[in-house]
Scaffold this active site. Sequence first.
Site, PDB file in Angstrom:
ATOM      1  N   HIS A   1       0.820  -1.213   0.000  1.00 22.65           N
ATOM      2  CA  HIS A   1       0.000   0.000   0.000  1.00 22.65           C
ATOM      3  C   HIS A   1       0.852   1.260   0.000  1.00 22.65           C
ATOM      4  CE1 HIS A   1       0.767   1.006   4.270  1.00 22.65           C
ATOM      5  NE2 HIS A   1       0.730  -0.294   4.500  1.00 22.65           N
TER       6      HIS A   1
ATOM      7  N   CYS B   1       2.707  -4.780   6.808  1.00 27.54           N
ATOM      8  CA  CYS B   1       2.503  -4.537   5.381  1.00 27.54           C
ATOM      9  C   CYS B   1       3.773  -4.039   4.702  1.00 27.54           C
ATOM     10  CB  CYS B   1       1.376  -3.536   5.184  1.00 27.54           C
ATOM     11  SG  CYS B   1      -0.229  -4.094   5.808  1.00 27.54           S
TER      12      CYS B   1
END
Length: 221
Positions: free
Chosen positions: A171, A187
């Site tokens: 992301h 992440c």
Amino acid sequence: MLTRRHFIQTSAALFSTPIASPLLAATRPTEAQKAAWDAQVTPPGFDPATSNPWGLHPRFLPQRVVAKGRLVPGDIHVDAVARYIYHIEEGGTAMRYGVAIARGNLYEPGTYTIRRKVEWPHWTPTQNMIARDPELYANVADGVDPGPENPLGSRALYLFVGARDTYLRIHGTPEPRSIGGRASSGCVRMVMAHINHLYPNVATGSTAFLYSAEDSVTPRS
């Protein structure tokens, strides 16, 4: 050559359970709002190879590099050592971008499928994140609306194992100076302008390989 020493297949037990959030049913941003945000996070005259208002080391700027022919076009490979993400292209090339990975043992190597893509997503911390760092996450337990300050930034690629969402993402980030380091809670982070450049070229159903910090990954022959 792509080395996969100590490569780990991630198991279901390694992931956090998501928190139900009323934001999931909230009104999503309009196309006009998304376009305005995209303009806000994209430098004027953006050139992926040279634009650098974030002060990144030049090696973390997007570059097209030579890839081994045996790599599957469309797949993504994340090098946790050099802090690179590679998107394999047709014709023996790959686009390479700088990334940040998770802190300490929160990084989870494995083989994943990208089953969902979202522009300007909502974000909700997991129960494990809140328990691990309540001062940071408890006050946003109900989630964060889309926008340039959202922790998932402008784009998110959702990583699955089979049909199960792992709650790991590739992301954008509102903290571009973290690129090249270990900063997230699991992440893979990218500069928002960079993931906006990558996003339209990634198909759902593609495979993402997240290599361990002991692995050496290079797309060159």
